[in-house]
Design a protein around this motif. Structure first.
Motif, PDB file in Angstrom:
ATOM      1  N   UNK A   1       0.827  -1.185   0.000  1.00 53.38           N
ATOM      2  CA  UNK A   1       0.000   0.000   0.000  1.00 53.38           C
ATOM      3  C   UNK A   1       0.878   1.257   0.000  1.00 53.38           C
ATOM      4  N   UNK A   2       0.453   2.258  -0.691  1.00 55.97           N
ATOM      5  CA  UNK A   2       1.167   3.536  -0.708  1.00 55.97           C
ATOM      6  C   UNK A   2       0.978   4.216   0.642  1.00 55.97           C
ATOM      7  N   UNK A   3       2.071   4.602   1.283  1.00 50.73           N
ATOM      8  CA  UNK A   3       2.018   5.296   2.571  1.00 50.73           C
ATOM      9  C   UNK A   3       2.389   6.762   2.468  1.00 50.73           C
ATOM     10  N   UNK A   4       3.201   7.125   1.472  1.00 54.26           N
ATOM     11  CA  UNK A   4       3.652   8.514   1.333  1.00 54.26           C
ATOM     12  C   UNK A   4       4.025   8.776  -0.117  1.00 54.26           C
ATOM     13  N   UNK A   5       3.813  10.024  -0.540  1.00 58.39           N
ATOM     14  CA  UNK A   5       4.214  10.445  -1.885  1.00 58.39           C
ATOM     15  C   UNK A   5       4.764  11.865  -1.806  1.00 58.39           C
ATOM     16  N   UNK A   6       5.567  12.212  -2.780  1.00 60.59           N
ATOM     17  CA  UNK A   6       6.061  13.583  -2.901  1.00 60.59           C
ATOM     18  C   UNK A   6       6.407  13.819  -4.363  1.00 60.59           C
ATOM     19  N   UNK A   7       5.756  14.817  -4.978  1.00 55.82           N
ATOM     20  CA  UNK A   7       6.068  15.145  -6.368  1.00 55.82           C
ATOM     21  C   UNK A   7       7.042  16.315  -6.470  1.00 55.82           C
ATOM     22  N   UNK A   8       7.467  16.836  -5.309  1.00 50.85           N
ATOM     23  CA  UNK A   8       8.467  17.909  -5.219  1.00 50.85           C
ATOM     24  C   UNK A   8       8.027  19.196  -5.925  1.00 50.85           C
ATOM     25  N   UNK A   9       6.740  19.354  -6.183  1.00 54.63           N
ATOM     26  CA  UNK A   9       6.225  20.552  -6.841  1.00 54.63           C
ATOM     27  C   UNK A   9       6.026  21.644  -5.795  1.00 54.63           C
ATOM     28  N   UNK A  10       7.082  22.442  -5.626  1.00 52.93           N
ATOM     29  CA  UNK A  10       7.056  23.571  -4.702  1.00 52.93           C
ATOM     30  C   UNK A  10       8.256  24.462  -5.000  1.00 52.93           C
ATOM     31  N   UNK A  11       8.346  25.550  -4.277  1.00 51.64           N
ATOM     32  CA  UNK A  11       9.427  26.521  -4.506  1.00 51.64           C
ATOM     33  C   UNK A  11      10.792  25.884  -4.295  1.00 51.64           C
ATOM     34  N   UNK A  12      11.775  26.368  -5.056  1.00 54.22           N
ATOM     35  CA  UNK A  12      13.151  25.914  -4.883  1.00 54.22           C
ATOM     36  C   UNK A  12      13.582  26.131  -3.436  1.00 54.22           C
ATOM     37  N   UNK A  13      14.322  25.180  -2.882  1.00 51.97           N
ATOM     38  CA  UNK A  13      14.745  25.257  -1.483  1.00 51.97           C
ATOM     39  C   UNK A  13      15.988  24.403  -1.275  1.00 51.97           C
ATOM     40  N   UNK A  14      16.668  24.632  -0.154  1.00 59.62           N
ATOM     41  CA  UNK A  14      17.869  23.865   0.179  1.00 59.62           C
ATOM     42  C   UNK A  14      17.576  22.617   0.994  1.00 59.62           C
ATOM     43  N   UNK A  15      16.295  22.296   1.192  1.00 61.39           N
ATOM     44  CA  UNK A  15      15.884  21.041   1.815  1.00 61.39           C
ATOM     45  C   UNK A  15      14.668  20.524   1.057  1.00 61.39           C
ATOM     46  N   UNK A  16      14.300  19.272   1.319  1.00 59.60           N
ATOM     47  CA  UNK A  16      13.097  18.727   0.701  1.00 59.60           C
ATOM     48  C   UNK A  16      11.838  19.166   1.430  1.00 59.60           C
ATOM     49  N   UNK A  17      11.990  19.665   2.659  1.00 60.55           N
ATOM     50  CA  UNK A  17      10.840  20.144   3.407  1.00 60.55           C
ATOM     51  C   UNK A  17      10.629  19.391   4.706  1.00 60.55           C
ATOM     52  N   UNK A  18       9.555  19.749   5.397  1.00 61.97           N
ATOM     53  CA  UNK A  18       9.299  19.278   6.756  1.00 61.97           C
ATOM     54  C   UNK A  18       9.098  17.771   6.870  1.00 61.97           C
ATOM     55  N   UNK A  19       8.650  17.097   5.833  1.00 58.21           N
ATOM     56  CA  UNK A  19       8.410  15.655   5.905  1.00 58.21           C
ATOM     57  C   UNK A  19       9.669  14.819   5.752  1.00 58.21           C
ATOM     58  N   UNK A  20      10.759  15.465   5.400  1.00 56.56           N
ATOM     59  CA  UNK A  20      12.021  14.775   5.117  1.00 56.56           C
ATOM     60  C   UNK A  20      13.077  15.147   6.159  1.00 56.56           C
TER      61      UNK A  20
END
Length: 185
Positions: A1-20
């Motif tokens: 089963x799929x538990x998480x997804x990320x298409x990385x569609x967001x502003x350029x940044x030096x991290x992948x974001x809060x979920x990573x």
């Protein structure tokens, strides 16, 4: 089963974001970031690795993503990434453009135990192409690397039994889109 997804569609940044969360033993600036709506390397020629830490992962898990760039890149999807301590511990599968010893373009499966890399297998012929979907599955002690749904390397190994799914990369240039459309489950 799929538990998480990320298409990385967001502003350029030096991290992948809060979920990573960057891998243990990886310094700030050595994690993956966002460039052009894809995961990229923030610091050139640096071992970058992030695990998806926003959920609790089962022991049996998979991680897969779509290749956006090939070249002087080492790209890998990771399973059972360590969640504590300074040492890197995980299984990874992808291509090897010098990341784990020797410049090759064929498809590899590795394990990393306390920062020590061991190749578990390789195809010896196949290479990754832009648009390929790379997947690693860790089910019990069976670790399998698939490309576009086709098993390329499968081994039995018991070094890691728990952890989180993630992505890794090394590239000679920064701000190069490397991974797109990640999924874990």
């Amino acid at each position: 089963a799929i538990l998480a997804t990320d298409d990385f569609t967001r502003a350029n940044a030096n991290t992948l974001g809060a979920n990573w969360t960057r891998m243990p033993g990886v310094s700030a600036g050595e994690e993956l970031g966002i460039q052009g709506n894809a995961a990229d390397v923030v610091t050139a020629a640096t071992d970058c690795g992030d695990r998806y830490s926003a959920i609790s992962w089962p022991n049996d898990q998979y991680s897969k993503a779509v290749v956006s760039t090939i070249g002087s890149s080492s790209l890998g999807v990771m399973a059972r990434c360590a969640t504590a301590g300074a040492a890197k511990n995980f299984y990874a599968g992808g291509n090897n453009a010098g990341e784990f010893g020797g410049l090759t373009t064929d498809i590899h499966l590795w394990k990393v135990v306390n920062n020590v890399v061991t190749q578990l297998g390789s195809t010896g012929a196949d290479i990754l192409l832009i648009g390929d979907t790379v997947e690693i599955r860790a089910v019990g002690t069976t670790i399998t690397l698939l490309v576009n749904g086709v098993s390329k390397v499968s081994v039995t190994d018991s070094a890691h039994s728990t952890g989180q799914a993630g992505l890794m990369a090394l590239h000679s240039a920064v701000n190069v889109a490397l991974w797109d459309t990640w999924e874990g489950g």
